[in-house]
Design a protein around this motif. Sequence first.
Motif, PDB file in Angstrom:
ATOM      1  N   THR A   1      30.880  30.936  33.722  1.00  0.00           N
ATOM      2  CA  THR A   1      30.593  31.715  32.760  1.00  0.00           C
ATOM      3  C   THR A   1      31.594  32.874  32.787  1.00  0.00           C
ATOM      4  OG1 THR A   1      28.389  30.827  32.683  1.00  0.00           O
ATOM      5  CG2 THR A   1      28.785  32.834  31.185  1.00  0.00           C
ATOM      6  N   TYR A   2      31.654  33.697  33.747  1.00  0.00           N
ATOM      7  CA  TYR A   2      32.369  34.659  34.068  1.00  0.00           C
ATOM      8  C   TYR A   2      33.823  34.437  33.804  1.00  0.00           C
ATOM      9  CZ  TYR A   2      33.828  39.694  34.529  1.00  0.00           C
ATOM     10  OH  TYR A   2      34.247  40.966  34.303  1.00  0.00           O
ATOM     11  N   THR A   3      34.209  33.548  34.369  1.00  0.00           N
ATOM     12  CA  THR A   3      35.613  32.818  34.298  1.00  0.00           C
ATOM     13  C   THR A   3      36.005  32.563  32.849  1.00  0.00           C
ATOM     14  OG1 THR A   3      35.733  32.273  36.671  1.00  0.00           O
ATOM     15  CG2 THR A   3      37.447  31.414  35.320  1.00  0.00           C
ATOM     16  N   LEU A   4      35.121  31.644  32.200  1.00  0.00           N
ATOM     17  CA  LEU A   4      35.165  31.295  30.660  1.00  0.00           C
ATOM     18  C   LEU A   4      35.032  32.564  29.845  1.00  0.00           C
ATOM     19  CD1 LEU A   4      35.601  29.276  28.962  1.00  0.00           C
ATOM     20  CD2 LEU A   4      33.213  28.866  28.530  1.00  0.00           C
ATOM     21  N   TYR A   5      34.359  33.661  30.004  1.00  0.00           N
ATOM     22  CA  TYR A   5      34.579  34.853  29.195  1.00  0.00           C
ATOM     23  C   TYR A   5      35.681  35.570  29.452  1.00  0.00           C
ATOM     24  CZ  TYR A   5      34.274  39.718  28.901  1.00  0.00           C
ATOM     25  OH  TYR A   5      34.580  41.147  28.515  1.00  0.00           O
ATOM     26  N   LEU A   6      36.450  35.627  30.666  1.00  0.00           N
ATOM     27  CA  LEU A   6      37.499  36.191  30.826  1.00  0.00           C
ATOM     28  C   LEU A   6      38.795  35.526  30.144  1.00  0.00           C
ATOM     29  CD1 LEU A   6      39.184  38.479  32.273  1.00  0.00           C
ATOM     30  CD2 LEU A   6      39.360  37.205  34.160  1.00  0.00           C
ATOM     31  N   LYS A   7      38.571  34.238  30.304  1.00  0.00           N
ATOM     32  CA  LYS A   7      39.601  33.218  29.570  1.00  0.00           C
ATOM     33  C   LYS A   7      39.584  33.545  28.079  1.00  0.00           C
ATOM     34  CE  LYS A   7      40.634  29.300  31.294  1.00  0.00           C
ATOM     35  NZ  LYS A   7      40.521  27.988  31.676  1.00  0.00           N
ATOM     36  N   THR A   8      38.469  33.550  27.571  1.00  0.00           N
ATOM     37  CA  THR A   8      38.206  33.499  26.141  1.00  0.00           C
ATOM     38  C   THR A   8      38.654  34.871  25.491  1.00  0.00           C
ATOM     39  OG1 THR A   8      36.275  31.933  26.398  1.00  0.00           O
ATOM     40  CG2 THR A   8      36.357  33.412  24.177  1.00  0.00           C
ATOM     41  N   HIS A   9      38.512  35.886  26.382  1.00  0.00           N
ATOM     42  CA  HIS A   9      38.858  37.286  25.949  1.00  0.00           C
ATOM     43  C   HIS A   9      40.388  37.330  26.048  1.00  0.00           C
ATOM     44  CE1 HIS A   9      36.939  41.483  25.754  1.00  0.00           C
ATOM     45  NE2 HIS A   9      37.981  41.560  24.972  1.00  0.00           N
ATOM     46  N   ASN A  10      40.782  36.591  26.888  1.00  0.00           N
ATOM     47  CA  ASN A  10      42.387  36.818  27.151  1.00  0.00           C
ATOM     48  C   ASN A  10      42.943  35.954  25.906  1.00  0.00           C
ATOM     49  OD1 ASN A  10      45.126  36.163  27.688  1.00  0.00           O
ATOM     50  ND2 ASN A  10      44.658  34.653  29.103  1.00  0.00           N
ATOM     51  N   TYR A  11      42.261  35.017  25.456  1.00  0.00           N
ATOM     52  CA  TYR A  11      42.748  34.057  24.322  1.00  0.00           C
ATOM     53  C   TYR A  11      42.564  34.922  23.118  1.00  0.00           C
ATOM     54  CZ  TYR A  11      43.287  30.201  27.249  1.00  0.00           C
ATOM     55  OH  TYR A  11      43.905  29.324  28.322  1.00  0.00           O
ATOM     56  N   HIS A  12      41.519  35.656  22.838  1.00  0.00           N
ATOM     57  CA  HIS A  12      41.263  36.583  21.620  1.00  0.00           C
ATOM     58  C   HIS A  12      42.459  37.440  21.667  1.00  0.00           C
ATOM     59  CE1 HIS A  12      39.294  39.374  19.275  1.00  0.00           C
ATOM     60  NE2 HIS A  12      39.519  40.349  19.939  1.00  0.00           N
TER      61      HIS A  12
END
Length: 159
Positions: free
Chosen positions: A28-39
């Motif tokens: 979940t945290y890794t997906l959070y970081l990736k999603t924020h990066n893409y944002h």
Amino acid sequence: MAVAIDIGIADKERKKIADGLSRLLADTYTLYLKTHNYHWNVEGPMFQTLHTMFELQYTELALAVDLIAERIRALGHYAPGSYAQYAKLSSIKEETGVPGAQDMIKDLVKGNEAVSKTARAIFPVVEKSSDEPTADLLTQRMQVHEKTAWMLRSLLEKK
């Protein structure tokens, strides 16, 4: 001296559940970081749509990591909280580059599906232990990630 935990789940099962939740937290945290990066880094004709969508998704993920970590603590174990721990535990690889918008979407579909699979894999020990609070948390997480994956996949559909 540690205070004994007596919530109707044996120590061994609580440890197995906490270990599974630690993997879920890392995903979940890794997906959070990736999603924020893409944002931050999305570009192209769908910029506004994706920028807004990714923000909603990473905000939801930020709240989720807290719920998962707190459940680990309620079971009497420490929640992992470092990038090094997450790198070892996560089934999701972090993104160090800046892919194009379509590849971002595809990557986030895979990430959301991975989180759902990680949550689903914890169910056998949760059910065996009659751990309804964790089962509820896992069900909620799977609903969010499966719906998010569907919404992202819909952006890739061509008719």
